[in-house]
Design an enzyme around this catalytic site. Sequence first.
Site, short mmCIF file in Angstrom:
data_model
loop_
_atom_site.label_atom_id
_atom_site.label_comp_id
_atom_site.label_asym_id
_atom_site.label_seq_id
_atom_site.Cartn_x
_atom_site.Cartn_y
_atom_site.Cartn_z
N HIS A 100 -15.40 3.30 0.68
CA HIS A 100 -13.96 3.45 0.49
C HIS A 100 -13.13 2.65 1.47
CE1 HIS A 100 -14.42 6.23 3.83
NE2 HIS A 100 -13.11 6.18 3.99
C1 UD1 Z 1 -8.24 8.26 4.29
C2 UD1 Z 1 -8.44 7.99 5.78
C3 UD1 Z 1 -9.90 7.65 6.05
C4 UD1 Z 1 -10.81 8.70 5.48
C5 UD1 Z 1 -10.53 8.85 3.99
C6 UD1 Z 1 -11.40 9.86 3.32
C7 UD1 Z 1 -6.49 7.01 6.88
C8 UD1 Z 1 -5.93 5.78 7.49
N1 UD1 Z 1 -7.66 6.87 6.23
O1 UD1 Z 1 -8.48 7.03 3.60
O2 UD1 Z 1 -10.08 7.58 7.45
O3 UD1 Z 1 -12.16 8.32 5.68
O4 UD1 Z 1 -9.15 9.25 3.88
O5 UD1 Z 1 -11.13 9.90 1.97
O6 UD1 Z 1 -5.89 8.06 6.99
N2 UD1 Z 1 -5.66 8.89 -3.58
C9 UD1 Z 1 -5.69 9.69 -4.69
N3 UD1 Z 1 -5.71 11.03 -4.51
C10 UD1 Z 1 -5.66 11.61 -3.30
C11 UD1 Z 1 -5.60 10.77 -2.18
C12 UD1 Z 1 -5.63 9.42 -2.33
O7 UD1 Z 1 -5.73 9.22 -5.81
O8 UD1 Z 1 -5.66 12.84 -3.20
C13 UD1 Z 1 -5.70 7.42 -3.77
C14 UD1 Z 1 -4.33 6.79 -3.77
O9 UD1 Z 1 -4.35 5.76 -4.69
C15 UD1 Z 1 -4.20 6.25 -2.37
C16 UD1 Z 1 -5.63 5.87 -2.04
O10 UD1 Z 1 -6.43 6.84 -2.71
O11 UD1 Z 1 -3.33 5.18 -2.29
C17 UD1 Z 1 -5.95 5.86 -0.59
O12 UD1 Z 1 -5.60 7.11 0.03
P1 UD1 Z 1 -5.18 7.15 1.58
O13 UD1 Z 1 -4.87 8.55 1.97
O14 UD1 Z 1 -4.14 6.12 1.85
O15 UD1 Z 1 -6.43 6.65 2.36
P2 UD1 Z 1 -8.00 6.83 2.11
O16 UD1 Z 1 -8.53 5.52 1.67
O17 UD1 Z 1 -8.28 8.02 1.28
#
Ligand code: UD1
Length: 364
Positions: A209
């Site tokens: 991820h």
């Molecule tokens: C975040 C953490 C990372 C952790 C990971 C676990 C930061 C900088 N990164 O990364 O350290 O290992 O979580 O998952 O905080 N999205 C959904 N549903 C959700 C959440 C996210 O669809 O409930 C999608 C969205 O398109 C979003 C993308 O995932 O833009 C990324 O989510 P984000 O919270 O920005 O970071 P992670 O890559 O999940």
Amino acid sequence: MLIDIIAGARPNFMKIAPVIRALDLNAKKGGKLSYRLVHTGQHYDKRMSGSFFEQLGIPEPHANLEVGSGTQGQQTAAILERYEALILQEAPDLCLVVGDVTSTMACAIAAKKLCIPVAHVEAGIRSGDMTMPEEINRMVTDSISDLFFTTSRSAGAYLQSIGMAEDRVHFVGNTMIDTLLYNFDRLREPAFLAEHRLQPGRYFVLTLHRPANVDNDDKFFELVEAVSAGARGLPVVFPVHPRTAKSLERMKAVPENIIQVDPQPYLEFIWLVKNAMAVITDSGGITEEATVLKVPCLTLRDTTERPETVEIGTNVLVGTDPNALGPVLDQLLDEGWKGSNVPELWDGRSAERIVAVLERMSSK
Ligand code: UD1
């Protein structure tokens, strides 16, 4: 003493669950600590958040800031603004943050600017890789925290080397492992196992991820191809993170032995890892879980902030070059894996130690 417990994204939930349990127990025994659980809403899907609350018995948050997805800047700004507003309504005596996600850093800043002391659980670890948002989150959070709870002696030594007083650093072990050991007898075989005719011990688990691995299509496709080839036809279960799903949709032909499944709830995911031949990942937390489960772990990163998983545990840093994976998988399949041990104090009692420190502080 009112403690705000901050949770925002998936890896936070396993780390706060045992702290909340220990606080509840402490209150039953007449302790002076109370808490307010604050969910920032960084992760909001049932698969990324709700299922963890249910399975781990985490109570409904007292407040949900509902910040949702966005760029790093947007998320940080929204959390800062909304958590600050919450503190201004009712100020806690301490803000307790865990890990290294954006919610961790943003809440630490909001609290500290209002002169609320900050405690950081999983403090003092560094990858040295400034392209990772988590590294920046760790550095900022540690630089303004008052109290540091660490998972290793080396994390404590690092904090002292950058000037943090010894009496503010507490080596307590790993709360994520508290959760693993607490739930060890409740693990659940995922329903898709039978559907795909998977046998325990005869499949790999893959998780990817990190932006560096999944946001560039060419790089991501090459990595998936390398995993598929290196697995020599054995099935590879791939629980796909929402961010990764977008890239995978663009891959024309996903190799046949790559079995895509939804992000798994906690009990199912740990079951999968425990029964895997090996896990191939770019996560940090999974390297710790694989170490305790004694499952070989191949990390598709060049650095780690958790060196004990390599030095003591089952983890090997393969790097991000897709060509590097084949030889390491060959070694696993042909010669077996290195011996390993469980790091010091990863014994299921870390949250208890944290709460004991906080209770002592509140009595002063
Ligand atoms: C975040 C953490 C990372 C952790 C990971 C676990 C930061 C900088 N990164 O990364 O350290 O290992 O979580 O998952 O905080 N999205 C959904 N549903 C959700 C959440 C996210 O669809 O409930 C999608 C969205 O398109 C979003 C993308 O995932 O833009 C990324 O989510 P984000 O919270 O920005 O970071 P992670 O890559 O999940």
